[in-house]
Design an enzyme around this catalytic site. Structure first.
Site, short mmCIF file in Angstrom:
data_model
loop_
_atom_site.label_atom_id
_atom_site.label_comp_id
_atom_site.label_asym_id
_atom_site.label_seq_id
_atom_site.Cartn_x
_atom_site.Cartn_y
_atom_site.Cartn_z
N GLY A 95 -36.56 13.51 -50.53
CA GLY A 95 -35.11 12.75 -49.48
C GLY A 95 -35.27 12.37 -48.20
O GLY A 95 -34.37 11.89 -47.74
N THR A 96 -36.41 12.21 -47.81
CA THR A 96 -36.43 11.77 -46.05
C THR A 96 -37.12 10.01 -46.52
O THR A 96 -35.73 9.49 -45.78
CB THR A 96 -37.91 12.07 -45.37
OG1 THR A 96 -37.39 13.60 -45.12
CG2 THR A 96 -38.14 11.28 -43.64
N GLN B 100 -29.02 19.12 -51.19
CA GLN B 100 -29.07 20.48 -51.52
C GLN B 100 -28.39 20.39 -52.77
O GLN B 100 -27.98 21.50 -52.99
CB GLN B 100 -28.00 20.63 -50.60
CG GLN B 100 -29.00 20.74 -48.62
CD GLN B 100 -30.50 21.91 -49.03
OE1 GLN B 100 -29.83 22.55 -50.52
NE2 GLN B 100 -31.31 22.33 -48.60
N SER C 213 -34.14 15.40 -54.64
CA SER C 213 -35.70 15.84 -54.14
C SER C 213 -36.04 16.57 -55.03
O SER C 213 -35.73 17.82 -54.56
CB SER C 213 -35.72 16.33 -52.68
OG SER C 213 -37.18 16.64 -51.64
N HIS D 74 -38.72 19.09 -54.78
CA HIS D 74 -39.07 20.44 -54.59
C HIS D 74 -37.74 21.05 -54.24
O HIS D 74 -37.94 22.73 -54.07
CB HIS D 74 -39.82 20.46 -53.11
CG HIS D 74 -39.44 19.89 -52.28
ND1 HIS D 74 -38.95 21.12 -50.83
CD2 HIS D 74 -39.28 18.79 -51.92
CE1 HIS D 74 -39.10 20.74 -49.88
NE2 HIS D 74 -38.65 19.11 -50.22
N THR E 127 -48.81 3.06 -55.80
CA THR E 127 -48.53 3.94 -57.70
C THR E 127 -47.78 5.17 -57.53
O THR E 127 -47.76 6.12 -56.71
CB THR E 127 -50.06 3.99 -57.32
OG1 THR E 127 -51.48 3.17 -57.21
CG2 THR E 127 -50.74 4.63 -58.76
N CYS F 123 -37.75 23.08 -34.21
CA CYS F 123 -39.13 23.41 -33.45
C CYS F 123 -39.63 21.77 -32.86
O CYS F 123 -39.92 21.23 -33.52
CB CYS F 123 -39.87 24.36 -34.04
SG CYS F 123 -40.95 25.17 -32.72
N1 PLP Z 1 -31.98 16.12 -46.79
C1 PLP Z 1 -31.24 17.18 -46.89
C2 PLP Z 1 -29.93 17.81 -47.10
C3 PLP Z 1 -32.52 18.51 -47.01
O1 PLP Z 1 -31.73 19.52 -46.82
C4 PLP Z 1 -33.73 17.88 -47.12
C5 PLP Z 1 -35.07 18.83 -47.18
O2 PLP Z 1 -34.83 19.98 -46.60
C6 PLP Z 1 -33.85 16.34 -46.94
C7 PLP Z 1 -33.10 15.72 -47.16
C8 PLP Z 1 -35.24 16.02 -47.22
O3 PLP Z 1 -36.43 15.99 -47.91
P1 PLP Z 1 -37.53 16.31 -48.16
O4 PLP Z 1 -38.50 17.27 -48.38
O5 PLP Z 1 -37.85 15.76 -49.95
O6 PLP Z 1 -38.66 15.10 -47.79
#
Ligand code: PLP
Length: 378
Positions: A69-70, A177, A195, A197, A233, A321
């Site tokens: 997601g990031t 989410q 994402s 996970h 890759t 944090c």
């Molecule tokens: N966006 C949202 C709303 C999230 O809750 C998260 C992770 O907690 C992310 C993005 C980031 O996802 P990732 O951990 O796959 O980088």
């Protein structure tokens, strides 16, 4: 352990791992290699992309594999700004976005972009009227997430998507989410991110859907993977795992949501009735089934977290944090909640492996934790 932190991450399902293992063992070859072993790995990637696209609701050529997601958020924001041409240099981002979007937007200030943050109302909802006001003629990009990760509050993405479309603004919807919990708003946005996970798939893998024809530059330069837009890759095992996990999440969406929301509702009722001075944060009506964000008068969320942890219960606070200092939740702060309410917030997020027993035990542990913390503070 009682795990009530499913919005942070979920465990890998056993059948997802099983589907991945052949791509870590015998089909380990690089999917870009031209030999037979490479082709076997590539076949797995092709079929994973087909499945993922089907369950996102897009064409396989619109589903780009990323690290999560990031990266999806970084690529969407920076890639759309880079491709914006003479459209202008204004970025509109909701104040409750994940740091993936907020920090990416701040990065762009170095390149002369102006960043405007849109605040939610007191319920944690980003009002379309507020977005509309922010969308000026020079706006190139807008991000409002499908649902917030701290409060679980669901956002009016259809209306916001329509406003962006009318004005030719690139709209990114962070669906990290909501994947596997709600239908994905493919028709309402230019790009969305998920994402793996978060829905019982592997970590370090996600998908950026990019609408065919949307204006976006590449973000990670390198090899010709992902149609030349994202070098590196391909992680065949993770792609296969994500496909299995997404298919399962979508197919069992109704059952899972019913089970999870029943546990969450039982928990909230017991907490609100059994602990004085407990308040739910964010809209109760427009909320994901898993989330309960609750503040406890006179307490510190961190202290509650530690106390629960010592008793084997895993939860989160919304505070971040950094450099040894705890900064209050930017989401609850943007909602205008008083400082005490922000500081005392705890996020409980339920998952498909939780039980009624988990709820009952947690409530008892929580009651005694809150009582002790309040007694010390007095
Ligand atoms: N966006 C949202 C709303 C999230 O809750 C998260 C992770 O907690 C992310 C993005 C980031 O996802 P990732 O951990 O796959 O980088």
């Amino acid at each position: 352990m009682i795990y009530l932190d499913n919005a942070s991450t979920t465990p890998l399902d056993a059948d997802v791992l099983e589907a991945m293992l052949p791509y870590l063992k015998e089909n380990f070859a690089n999917p870009s290699s031209q030999h037979a072993a490479g082709r076997r790995a590539a076949d797995g990637v092709v079929s994973a992309r087909d499945t993922i696209a089907r369950f996102i609701g897009c064409k396989p050529g619109e589903a780009f594999f990323v690290s999560g997601g990031t990266e999806a958020g970084n690529w969407a924001l920076k890639g759309a700004c880079a491709a914006g041409g003479d459209r202008g240099k204004r970025i509109v981002v909701s104040a409750i976005e994940h740091p993936a979007l907020i920090e990416s937007a701040k990065d762009m200030q170095k390149f002369g972009f102006e960043v405007v943050f849109v605040n939610p109302d007191g319920e944690g909802i980003i009002r379309p009227e507020a977005v509309e006001k922010a969308l000026t003629a020079d706006t190139v990009f807008c991000a409002v997430m499908a649902a917030n990760n701290e409060t679980g509050v669901i956002q009016p993405v259809r209306e916001i998507g329509a406003l962006c479309r009318e004005r030719g603004v690139f709209y990114y919807c962070d669906c990290v989410q909501t994947a596997g919990v709600m239908p994905l708003p493919v028709g309402d946005c230019d790009a969305l991110g998920i994402s793996s996970h978060k829905f019982y798939g592997p970590k370090g893998f996600g998908v950026l859907y990019i609408r065919n024809g949307a204006r976006i530059d590449r973000f990670i330069s390198g090899g010709r993977q992902e149609r030349g837009l994202r070098g590196g890759t391909t992680n065949a095992a993770a792609a296969v795992g994500c496909a299995v996990a997404l298919e399962k999440a979508v197919n069992f969406m109704t059952e899972n949501n019913e089970k999870i929301s029943a546990l969450r509702d039982l928990f909230t009722e017991k907490v609100i009735c059994g602990i004085d001075g407990a308040h739910i944060n964010g809209s109760v009506k427009y909320r994901l089934p898993a989330n309960a964000n609750i503040s406890f008068d006179g307490c510190d969320g961190e202290q509650i977290l530690i106390s629960l942890d010592l008793n084997g219960v895993a939860v989160s606070t919304g505070s971040a944090c950094s450099a040894g200092a705890v900064s209050p939740s930017h989401v609850l702060t943007a909602m205008g909640l008083p400082a005490g309410r922000v500081k005392s917030a705890v996020r409980f997020t339920f998952g498909k492996y939780n039980t009624v027993e988990d709820v009952e035990k947690t409530v008892e542990i929580l009651k005694s934790a809150v009582k002790k913390i309040r007694a010390v503070k007095r």
